[in-house]
Write a protein that holds these residues in place. Structure first.
Motif, short mmCIF file in Angstrom:
data_model
loop_
_atom_site.label_atom_id
_atom_site.label_comp_id
_atom_site.label_asym_id
_atom_site.label_seq_id
_atom_site.Cartn_x
_atom_site.Cartn_y
_atom_site.Cartn_z
N THR A 61 -6.35 1.23 -6.98
CA THR A 61 -5.59 0.62 -8.17
C THR A 61 -4.57 0.29 -7.97
O THR A 61 -4.31 0.23 -6.77
N ARG A 96 -0.54 -0.84 -4.79
CA ARG A 96 -1.91 -1.24 -4.57
C ARG A 96 -1.53 0.50 -4.05
O ARG A 96 -1.30 1.66 -2.58
N SER A 97 -2.14 1.78 -4.71
CA SER A 97 -2.33 3.06 -4.00
C SER A 97 -3.82 2.90 -4.12
O SER A 97 -4.45 2.62 -3.67
N ASP A 137 0.74 -0.92 0.18
CA ASP A 137 -0.20 0.18 -0.02
C ASP A 137 0.82 0.83 -0.45
O ASP A 137 1.16 1.78 1.26
N LEU A 138 0.90 2.10 -1.42
CA LEU A 138 2.05 2.78 -1.19
C LEU A 138 1.64 3.91 -0.26
O LEU A 138 3.03 4.45 -0.06
N SER A 139 0.41 4.06 0.16
CA SER A 139 0.03 5.83 1.11
C SER A 139 0.63 5.31 2.33
O SER A 139 0.59 6.20 3.23
#
Ligand SMILES: [Mg+2]
Length: 309
Positions: free
Chosen positions: A295, A290-291, A217-219
């Protein structure tokens, strides 16, 4: 190496009840802890490849790092540090000063983590400084953490923020040994690896060994302030997130745990630790990113590759 330096060194090594025969003989004799397995790891640091002496890069900091990276590997196995042996090739011109500096960096770390220096070897030559530390740890039978145990459904936890370590943290490595032992005692860890070469690259290694896919999870990837500073210094526009994913030498632990254990760990972590859930394990292979909007796209693992180029 001249006898005076070796004598100087031997006189400084603290006595330790784990050593039935202390350093100074042909070999040391260790008393292994009863009922535990022996964990062994080695690392080689070469001037010109892994560091350049001079400026802030003192022999003390190199000595600290040479032991610290090995202790980080023991932490990644969930192992308790016990002993270390140290081999060095010292540049002839300032051999004694560099040797003393290495010891001054290594000894306090060994003392803090309960590591007895069981021996070593010292040579001088006309080449650069080379230091190799072999660390020995112990773990209950069958309890060593491995990188091949991640299972679909596990959550991915990293024990601290990543990126930008080359601004200085890469020398002042603080191995997660105590934290690893506490986590091992409290939680069922399915897989573990320490971040030496890059969060994404070391995660890819864990997923490959586990025959599973990692969703990042990029965030949620914890970005170290040094990664932000590095990004500002970059001419090529590398983002702080990219630094966090690929710089390496963070020496945080990357863990795969069942969801309940991962949540309990981040809610009530070992003192001083700020673990973060940054992804999950699923069936498949490789890594995907995963953005925040859900996405998903492939994530190319990047980091430090030790190919000497
Ligand atoms: Mg490792």
């Amino acid at each position: 190496m001249e006898a005076p330096f070796v004598d100087w060194l031997l006189a400084r090594l603290p006595r330790d009840p784990r050593l039935e025969v202390p350093p100074g003989d042909d070999a040391a004799v260790l008393r292994p802890p009863a009922g535990r397995r022996t964990v062994v790891t080695v690392d080689l640091l070469t001037e010109g490849v892994d560091f350049l002496l001079g400026g802030d890069t003192t022999p003390e900091r190199v000595g600290h790092k040479a032991l610290a990276v090995n202790l980080s590997d023991l932490a990644a196995m969930g192992a308790r540090p016990e002993a270390a042996v140290v081999a060095v090739a010292l540049p002839r011109l300032s051999a004694a000063a560099i040797g003393a500096g290495l010891y001054a960096g290594l000894a306090p770390l060994a003392a803090r983590f309960g590591v007895t220096i069981a021996g070593g070897d010292t040579n001088t030559w006309d080449g650069p400084l080379v230091i190799s530390v072999t660390a020995i740890g112990s773990v209950p039978p069958g309890a060593a953490w491995r990188r091949d145990g991640a299972r679909p459904g596990d959550l991915l936890v990293v024990t601290g923020a990543c990126g930008g370590s080359l601004l200085g943290r890469h020398l002042d490595v603080e191995p997660r040994c105590r934290e690893a032992l506490e986590i091992a005692a409290r939680f069922p860890v399915h897989a573990a690896i320490d971040i030496s070469d890059g969060l994404s690259l070391d995660l890819a290694r864990m997923m490959h060994a586990s025959a599973a896919r990692g969703i990042v999870d990029l965030s949620r990837v914890p970005i170290h302030p040094d990664a932000v500073r590095r990004s500002r210094l970059d001419a090529d526009g590398t983002s702080p997130l990219d630094h966090a994913l690929s710089d390496g030498e963070d020496f945080e632990l990357l863990l795969a745990l069942p969801p309940a254990a991962a949540l309990a760990l981040v809610i009530d972590p070992p003192i001083g630790l700020m673990p973060v859930i940054f992804g999950e394990v699923t069936a498949g292979e490789g890594l995907v990113a995963r953005s925040a909007d859900g996405t998903i796209e492939p994530l190319q693992p990047r980091g430090w590759l030790h190919d000497g180029t």
